[in-house]
Design an enzyme around this catalytic site. Structure first.
Site, short mmCIF file in Angstrom:
data_model
loop_
_atom_site.label_atom_id
_atom_site.label_comp_id
_atom_site.label_asym_id
_atom_site.label_seq_id
_atom_site.Cartn_x
_atom_site.Cartn_y
_atom_site.Cartn_z
N THR A 206 39.43 38.21 42.86
CA THR A 206 38.98 39.17 43.87
C THR A 206 39.98 39.12 45.01
OG1 THR A 206 36.64 38.71 43.38
CG2 THR A 206 37.10 39.62 45.55
N ARG A 234 27.50 44.47 34.94
CA ARG A 234 27.34 43.30 35.83
C ARG A 234 28.03 43.57 37.17
NH1 ARG A 234 31.08 39.84 38.76
NH2 ARG A 234 30.13 37.81 39.00
N VAL A 235 27.34 43.25 38.25
CA VAL A 235 27.90 43.41 39.59
C VAL A 235 27.88 42.05 40.28
CG1 VAL A 235 27.59 44.50 41.84
CG2 VAL A 235 27.18 45.82 39.76
N GLY A 236 28.99 41.68 40.88
CA GLY A 236 29.07 40.40 41.59
C GLY A 236 28.73 40.56 43.06
N THR A 257 35.46 34.94 47.65
CA THR A 257 35.93 35.11 46.28
C THR A 257 35.31 33.98 45.46
OG1 THR A 257 37.90 33.73 46.64
CG2 THR A 257 38.17 36.09 47.01
N GLY A 258 35.37 34.13 44.15
CA GLY A 258 34.80 33.09 43.30
C GLY A 258 33.54 33.56 42.61
N GLY A 260 30.51 35.04 41.88
CA GLY A 260 29.68 35.95 42.66
C GLY A 260 28.21 35.64 42.57
N1 GLY Z 1 33.39 37.26 43.51
C1 GLY Z 1 33.68 38.29 42.60
C2 GLY Z 1 32.68 38.43 41.54
O1 GLY Z 1 31.96 37.50 41.23
O2 GLY Z 1 32.60 39.51 40.97
#
Ligand code: GLY
Length: 357
Positions: A206, A234-236, A257-258, A260
């Site tokens: 990200t 899927r949505v983070g 970031t990381g 989600g």
């Molecule tokens: N942090 C980005 C995601 O998990 O999509």
């Protein structure tokens, strides 16, 4: 002692000394005081893949641009780059081989935000998120609706799956199981074909970019192709205001970031901004967010044998003074800071020293 310290007490009552002594198993590598000197006129920070984004954003800020124009233009460089496989064009696809992008923007002076999720075929979701903010009464558009909206505003559709990303997806699919019908290249002597999944690990790349401009206004953006090979749809955390991005023009901004899912269940960007409002430095607030993720991680499948998370999340923050900081659950994370003079990669503070995850 650790177990007796309720989260509420921790948030309200911890001093910096207490934070270090009680709650951070490994001391932060970085010196917060080095990052809290004079009041900075302008500052731009980003995740470790954002060196060109911060350079562009600072150039624009120093020419008088609004911070939102600057950070969006900055991350557009990374979204356009096929070699960054975690955002925009060239991002790793979902389990069906389709690139689905998420992004959010937030504008400090107007406290407006916009976001898109599961957007296909448009390489700059951050730009679409901005149009959602400016040309609708909504905050978040997803999937087909987001694409329809982007088309309506003249965004060009294109295939975002590069050959390199397609190759990696095929390798992942062919190594998912020895029991299915997909086979990676193999010789007649090999058994257990399709068992090399560890060579095609899933990633959560990200870019988050936050800026304070010459007027003292703050804005931010987070954009991503999300978890590689994710379930379609899927949505983070990136497009979720309060999780992957949040700011208050009078306090500061934060992003992440990381993994989600770990941040979605704790909404840490809004917490970081609130903690900064209570007087914490950006780095202290980011460390508190890491601690909050660890506290909220209860599922055994997400924990190593020693009880620590088997994933990472990194947070980034700036405050109204222009102080900046970043922290991750695990060491070896880095972030980018442009302080108006130099554009540098720095180590993020951390909770646990990485030997392996
Ligand atoms: N942090 C980005 C995601 O998990 O999509």
């Amino acid at each position: 002692m650790k177990q007796n310290l309720s989260r509420r007490n921790f948030v309200k009552g911890s001093t910096l000394a207490g934070l270090g002594a009680l709650l951070i198993p490994q001391a932060s590598k970085t010196e917060p005081t080095q990052r809290k000197a004079e009041v900075r006129t302008a500052v731009v920070i980003a995740s470790s893949n954002g060196l060109r984004a911060t350079a562009k954003a600072m150039e624009m800020v120093q020419s008088g641009s609004d911070a939102l124009d600057a950070v969006v233009a900055g991350v557009n460089i990374i979204e356009d780059d096929p070699n960054d496989m975690t955002v925009g064009y060239g991002g790793l696809p979902n389990e069906d081989g389709v690139v689905e992008l998420d992004a959010s923007v937030m504008h400090g002076p107007t406290h407006r935000c916009g976001a898109v999720a599961s957007l296909r075929n448009i390489k700059n979701p951050s730009k679409v998120a901005r149009v959602v903010m400016e040309r609708t009464d909504h905050v978040l558009l997803v999937g087909e609706g987001a694409l329809k909206f982007a088309r309506m505003h003249g965004f060009k559709e294109e295939n975002l799956l590069t050959e390199e990303a397609r190759d990696m997806w095929v390798k992942w699919k062919e190594n998912l199981s020895t029991q299915d019908d997909y086979l990676p290249p193999h010789s007649v002597d090999v058994k257990n074909i399709g068992s090399k999944l560890d060579e095609v690990m899933q990633t959560y790349g990200t870019i988050n970019c936050l800026a304070k401009d010459l007027k003292g206004n703050i804005s931010g953006v987070t954009t991503t192709s999300g978890l590689s090979y994710k379930i379609a749809g899927r949505v983070g955390d990136s497009p979720i205001i309060g999780a992957g991005l949040y700011l208050d023009n009078e306090i500061g901004a934060a992003g992440s970031t990381g993994r989600g899912e770990a941040n979605l269940t704790s909404c840490n960007s809004v917490m970081i901004v609130e903690w900064m409002g209570q007087g914490k430095s950006p780095e202290e607030a980011c460390l508190m967010a890491c601690k909050r993720v660890v506290d909220h991680t209860k599922m055994k499948r997400l924990l190593k044998d020693d009880g620590k998370p088997n994933f990472n999340v990194t947070f980034y923050a700036i405050n109204k003074r222009g102080d900046y900081g970043s922290a991750a659950i695990w060491s070896n994370a880095t972030f980018i800071v442009h302080d108006g003079v130099t554009n540098s990669k720095l180590d993020s503070a951390y909770l646990f020293k990485r030997t392996e995850i």
